[in-house]
Design an enzyme around this catalytic site. Structure first.
Site, PDB file in Angstrom:
ATOM      1  CB  SER A 144      -0.834  -0.039   1.281  1.00 26.51           C
ATOM      2  OG  SER A 144      -1.305   1.234   1.660  1.00 26.51           O
ATOM      3  CE1 TYR A 157      -4.895  -1.892   4.855  1.00 28.94           C
ATOM      4  CE2 TYR A 157      -3.585   0.070   4.386  1.00 28.94           C
ATOM      5  CZ  TYR A 157      -4.334  -1.010   3.946  1.00 28.94           C
ATOM      6  OH  TYR A 157      -4.508  -1.205   2.589  1.00 28.94           O
TER       7      TYR A 157
HETATM    8  P1  NDP Z   1     -11.993  -5.599   0.013  1.00 30.85           P
HETATM    9  O1  NDP Z   1     -12.466  -5.279   1.392  1.00 30.85           O
HETATM   10  O2  NDP Z   1     -12.771  -5.093  -1.151  1.00 30.85           O
HETATM   11  O3  NDP Z   1     -11.823  -7.198  -0.144  1.00 30.85           O
HETATM   12  C1  NDP Z   1     -11.119  -7.905   0.824  1.00 30.85           C
HETATM   13  C2  NDP Z   1     -11.017  -9.356   0.431  1.00 30.85           C
HETATM   14  O4  NDP Z   1     -10.219 -10.025   1.427  1.00 30.85           O
HETATM   15  C3  NDP Z   1     -12.360 -10.057   0.377  1.00 30.85           C
HETATM   16  O5  NDP Z   1     -12.327 -11.003  -0.662  1.00 30.85           O
HETATM   17  C4  NDP Z   1     -12.408 -10.772   1.740  1.00 30.85           C
HETATM   18  O6  NDP Z   1     -13.167 -11.954   1.705  1.00 30.85           O
HETATM   19  C5  NDP Z   1     -10.948 -11.134   1.923  1.00 30.85           C
HETATM   20  N1  NDP Z   1     -10.553 -11.395   3.307  1.00 30.85           N
HETATM   21  C6  NDP Z   1     -10.529 -10.535   4.360  1.00 30.85           C
HETATM   22  N2  NDP Z   1     -10.086 -11.154   5.451  1.00 30.85           N
HETATM   23  C7  NDP Z   1      -9.823 -12.444   5.099  1.00 30.85           C
HETATM   24  C8  NDP Z   1      -9.343 -13.578   5.774  1.00 30.85           C
HETATM   25  N3  NDP Z   1      -9.006 -13.535   7.090  1.00 30.85           N
HETATM   26  N4  NDP Z   1      -9.188 -14.748   5.104  1.00 30.85           N
HETATM   27  C9  NDP Z   1      -9.509 -14.820   3.781  1.00 30.85           C
HETATM   28  N5  NDP Z   1      -9.974 -13.777   3.077  1.00 30.85           N
HETATM   29  C10 NDP Z   1     -10.131 -12.609   3.728  1.00 30.85           C
HETATM   30  O7  NDP Z   1     -10.489  -5.080  -0.017  1.00 30.85           O
HETATM   31  P2  NDP Z   1      -9.626  -4.460  -1.239  1.00 30.85           P
HETATM   32  O8  NDP Z   1      -9.875  -5.246  -2.468  1.00 30.85           O
HETATM   33  O9  NDP Z   1      -9.797  -3.008  -1.256  1.00 30.85           O
HETATM   34  O10 NDP Z   1      -8.134  -4.742  -0.718  1.00 30.85           O
HETATM   35  C11 NDP Z   1      -7.404  -5.887  -1.126  1.00 30.85           C
HETATM   36  C12 NDP Z   1      -5.961  -5.705  -0.710  1.00 30.85           C
HETATM   37  O11 NDP Z   1      -5.424  -4.549  -1.329  1.00 30.85           O
HETATM   38  C13 NDP Z   1      -5.754  -5.522   0.791  1.00 30.85           C
HETATM   39  O12 NDP Z   1      -4.557  -6.147   1.183  1.00 30.85           O
HETATM   40  C14 NDP Z   1      -5.651  -4.029   0.925  1.00 30.85           C
HETATM   41  O13 NDP Z   1      -4.935  -3.664   2.070  1.00 30.85           O
HETATM   42  C15 NDP Z   1      -4.878  -3.692  -0.337  1.00 30.85           C
HETATM   43  N6  NDP Z   1      -4.979  -2.317  -0.772  1.00 30.85           N
HETATM   44  C16 NDP Z   1      -6.189  -1.771  -1.102  1.00 30.85           C
HETATM   45  C17 NDP Z   1      -6.248  -0.463  -1.537  1.00 30.85           C
HETATM   46  C18 NDP Z   1      -7.522   0.182  -1.932  1.00 30.85           C
HETATM   47  O14 NDP Z   1      -7.510   1.386  -2.216  1.00 30.85           O
HETATM   48  N7  NDP Z   1      -8.643  -0.528  -1.978  1.00 30.85           N
HETATM   49  C19 NDP Z   1      -5.040   0.375  -1.626  1.00 30.85           C
HETATM   50  C20 NDP Z   1      -3.841  -0.309  -1.253  1.00 30.85           C
HETATM   51  C21 NDP Z   1      -3.824  -1.602  -0.844  1.00 30.85           C
HETATM   52  P3  NDP Z   1     -14.688 -12.058   2.291  1.00 30.85           P
HETATM   53  O15 NDP Z   1     -15.554 -11.603   1.183  1.00 30.85           O
HETATM   54  O16 NDP Z   1     -14.862 -13.493   2.602  1.00 30.85           O
HETATM   55  O17 NDP Z   1     -14.737 -11.159   3.486  1.00 30.85           O
END
Ligand code: NDP
Length: 253
Positions: A144, A157
């Site tokens: 990130s 985070y």
């Molecule tokens: P979302 O909240 O849209 O999606 C998160 C995903 O992670 C979902 O599929 C969720 O599954 C899954 N998840 C969460 N916890 C667990 C767990 N313990 N075990 C398995 N699956 C899990 O997040 P984003 O797509 O926005 O973010 C994805 C990644 O990108 C993260 O690492 C985030 O920190 C990073 N990121 C995002 C940015 C942004 O602007 N969005 C910017 C920079 C980095 P379920 O549906 O089952 O909950």
């Protein structure tokens, strides 16, 4: 360009039922890979899998909690039993929790560190234990802008994502000799569920647009090219790097 071709490869993308993970899975599939989707909510996972299959992609699902070591170990043993070799691991699953540090409970700190950092070690270790034997593999961790810069109210985070940057280097240090490349992507502000409240907040939306040289939020599919590069033969001599795909945000004041 055959050097970007992922035909015959299998990729596990953690947290790929929605958001960036889902776009990552689609990008790898478009480059020819079979993808294993992961998440905890099985209904959401199966829906995402169905949509990708309807688009003609080869998709499997594996529901498990990435913070649960026993569940991760069991999932990789299941892959072994089914003859599925994970060639590409994308450590993407993540959560956000906003709270000033003075009011932050230890349990919330721990939950964010476990999901955003420790899980990448657990999944990375299980994948790499098999990759080093095969002398081939790609691990891509999702960092990130907070891998470099802090922001108020998101301390755990920020610490986890800073850790992702160094975990990526540690993986490179230990696994590169066995032809396993570990690299990371640092996305900027992207249009996903995680940012729903920020996108809806007019002040924050205006700040993102003014602070980002590209003057806009990123779309999840705009990260696919960087991911395919890091998952493919094109990056075989690239190790321990974090590539910021952020509309230029981290490069400017
Ligand atoms: P979302 O909240 O849209 O999606 C998160 C995903 O992670 C979902 O599929 C969720 O599954 C899954 N998840 C969460 N916890 C667990 C767990 N313990 N075990 C398995 N699956 C899990 O997040 P984003 O797509 O926005 O973010 C994805 C990644 O990108 C993260 O690492 C985030 O920190 C990073 N990121 C995002 C940015 C942004 O602007 N969005 C910017 C920079 C980095 P379920 O549906 O089952 O909950």
């Amino acid at each position: 360009m055959t050097m970007f071709d992922l035909d015959g490869k299998t990729a596990l993308v953690t947290g790929s039922s929605r958001g960036l993970g889902r776009a990552f899975a689609e990008g790898l599939a478009l480059a020819g890979a079979r993808v294993v989707l992961n998440g905890m909510d099985t209904k959401r996972l199966e829906q995402a899998a169905g949509e990708l299959r309807a688009a003609g992609h080869d998709v499997l699902t594996a529901a498990f909690d990435v913070t649960d070591e026993a569940a991760v170990v069991a999932a990789f043993e299941r892959f072994d039993g089914e003859g599925i070799a994970i060639d590409i691991l994308v450590n993407n699953a993540g959560i956000q929790f906003r709270r000033p540090m003075l009011d932050l409970q230890l349990a919330d700190w721990q939950r964010v560190i476990d999901t955003n950092l420790t899980a990448a070690f657990i999944c990375g270790r299980e994948a790499a234990r098999r990759m080093v034997v095969r002398k081939s593999g790609k691990v891509i961790n999702i960092g990130s802008l907070t891998s470099e810069l802090a922001r108020a109210t998101v301390a755990p985070y920020t610490v986890a994502k800073g850790g992702i940057k160094m975990l990526t280097k540690a993986m490179a240090a230990e696994w590169a000799a066995d032809n396993v490349q570990a690299n990371a992507i640092g996305p900027g502000y992207m249009l996903t569920d995680m940012n729903e409240a920020l996108i809806a907040d007019e002040g924050f939306d205006a700040w993102v647009k003014s602070r980002t040289p590209a003057r806009r939020w990123g779309r999840p599919e705009e990260l696919q090219g960087t991911l395919v590069y890091l998952a493919s033969q094109a990056s075989d001599y690239v190790n321990g790097q974090i590539i910021y795909a952020d509309g230029g945000m981290i490069s400017v004041l």
